[in-house]
Structure formats: C-alpha cells, structure tokens
Write an enzyme that holds these catalytic residues in place. Structure first.
Site, short mmCIF file in Angstrom:
data_model
loop_
_atom_site.label_atom_id
_atom_site.label_comp_id
_atom_site.label_asym_id
_atom_site.label_seq_id
_atom_site.Cartn_x
_atom_site.Cartn_y
_atom_site.Cartn_z
CE LYS A 39 72.58 20.87 45.05
NZ LYS A 39 72.43 21.25 43.64
CE1 TYR A 82 75.47 17.34 41.36
CE2 TYR A 82 77.08 18.33 42.82
CZ TYR A 82 75.77 18.06 42.49
OH TYR A 82 74.73 18.53 43.28
CG ASN A 127 69.73 23.62 42.83
OD1 ASN A 127 70.65 23.28 43.58
ND2 ASN A 127 69.39 22.92 41.77
CG HIS A 156 71.80 16.25 44.72
ND1 HIS A 156 71.90 16.31 43.35
CD2 HIS A 156 71.92 14.92 45.05
CE1 HIS A 156 72.10 15.09 42.87
NE2 HIS A 156 72.12 14.24 43.89
CD GLU A 194 73.20 10.97 43.49
OE1 GLU A 194 73.39 11.56 42.42
OE2 GLU A 194 72.25 11.21 44.25
P1 CMP Z 1 71.57 19.09 41.08
O1 CMP Z 1 70.17 18.57 41.12
O2 CMP Z 1 72.42 18.85 42.29
O3 CMP Z 1 72.33 18.51 39.80
C1 CMP Z 1 73.33 19.20 39.10
C2 CMP Z 1 73.52 20.60 39.60
O4 CMP Z 1 74.21 21.48 38.72
C3 CMP Z 1 72.17 21.27 39.80
O5 CMP Z 1 71.47 20.69 40.87
C4 CMP Z 1 72.60 22.71 39.99
O6 CMP Z 1 73.10 22.96 41.30
C5 CMP Z 1 73.79 22.82 39.02
N1 CMP Z 1 73.46 23.53 37.78
C6 CMP Z 1 73.95 24.74 37.43
N2 CMP Z 1 73.51 25.13 36.25
C7 CMP Z 1 72.68 24.16 35.81
C8 CMP Z 1 71.90 24.01 34.64
N3 CMP Z 1 71.87 24.92 33.67
N4 CMP Z 1 71.16 22.88 34.51
C9 CMP Z 1 71.20 21.93 35.47
N5 CMP Z 1 71.93 22.03 36.62
C10 CMP Z 1 72.65 23.14 36.79
#
Ligand code: CMP
Length: 138
Positions: A9, A49, A112, A115, A126
């Site tokens: 990311k 998303y 984070n 993904h 995806e």
């Molecule tokens: P990802 O696994 O890419 O899937 C959805 C993304 O939303 C997640 O990683 C985070 O980057 C973002 N995100 C932000 N806040 C939250 C949350 N509270 N719970 C889950 N995903 C979140």
C-alpha cells in the site's frame, strides 16, 4: 497451485520498504507471477473496495489508497490465500503477531502496509481487477 492477490500500500511505498516486504514474500516461498506499480484514482479505489462502501472508514480508506502509488502483485504457492494472510498478520497491527509484515511495518489499522484476498472468489475478482492474462509469468 493457488493464486492470491496482494498490494503493497501507499504508506509502504512512500517509506521505501517495498524491497523488504518483497523479500519476506519470496523468503516465505511465494512465486510472484505478476507485479506492477500503479497509482489508483479514487474511482478505481472505490471499485476495488466496494464491499466496504458505507462503513465508517470507507472515505478515509479511499483517500489513502489513492494518495500515492502502490505495488499490485499476484502470488502463487500451495495454500497461497491463507499463507499470505498469515504472513501479513491482523488488519490492525496492534493485534498482529510477531514476525508478520503488519507487526513489523504497519502504521495503524488504515495504513497497514499490505492487502491480501480473503477467499478464492475474492482472489479471482481482485486479480482480474488489476491484471489481464497477458501480464502473468507462470
Ligand atoms: P484491507 O485488508 O486492505 O481491507 C480494508 C482496509 O480498510 C483495511 O485493510 C485497512 O487499510 C482499512 N481500514 C481502516 N479502518 C479499518 C477498520 N476499522 N477495520 C478494517 N479495516 C479498516
């Protein structure tokens, strides 16, 4: 052999740790069968998303994912979907296990760093969202 979809990311690309993350992926036995650097538009991030539309973090997530380039990859290995999720660690790095990418590199639950697809159907969707068949090196 199973395939999964992975993104490094914008927070990780900006901090120049893509090489470290890719090393972990290769050391863990994944074959990178497709890879490209891509800067998503808001519309593209929203499409990717779409399943999270309406959630409180959606708008912020879209702004973040379109804030800079990311690295999209297709990873192949036996049990690739579960193994990539294990290597990433929990979505919230505060809950991630030692040795996982998110524990080591993630900033917070949004930024984070990586993904991964969560199921076979999601992986297919995806992968096809980002890659055409011509882009695979098998
Ligand atoms: P990802 O696994 O890419 O899937 C959805 C993304 O939303 C997640 O990683 C985070 O980057 C973002 N995100 C932000 N806040 C939250 C949350 N509270 N719970 C889950 N995903 C979140």
């Amino acid at each position: 052999m199973e395939k999964t979809f992975a993104i490094i990311k914008p927070d990780a690309v900006e901090r120049r740790i893509t090489g470290k993350i890719i090393s972990k992926i290769e050391e863990s036995g994944f074959n990178i069968v497709a890879m490209k650097k891509i800067w998503l538009t808001k519309k593209e991030a929203e499409g990717f998303y779409a399943v999270h539309k309406g959630k409180p973090f959606f708008e912020s997530l879209i702004n973040y994912m379109s804030s800079g380039p990311c690295i999209a990859m297709v990873l192949e290995k036996e049990n690739a979907i579960a193994d990539w999720r294990k290597l990433m660690g929990a979505t919230n790095p505060a809950n991630a296990e030692a040795g996982t990418i998110r524990k080591e590199f993630a900033i917070d639950v949004e930024k984070n760093s990586v993904h991964g697809s969560d199921a076979v159907d999601t992986a297919k969707y995806e992968i096809s969202y980002f890659f055409s068949n011509l882009e695979f090196c098998e």
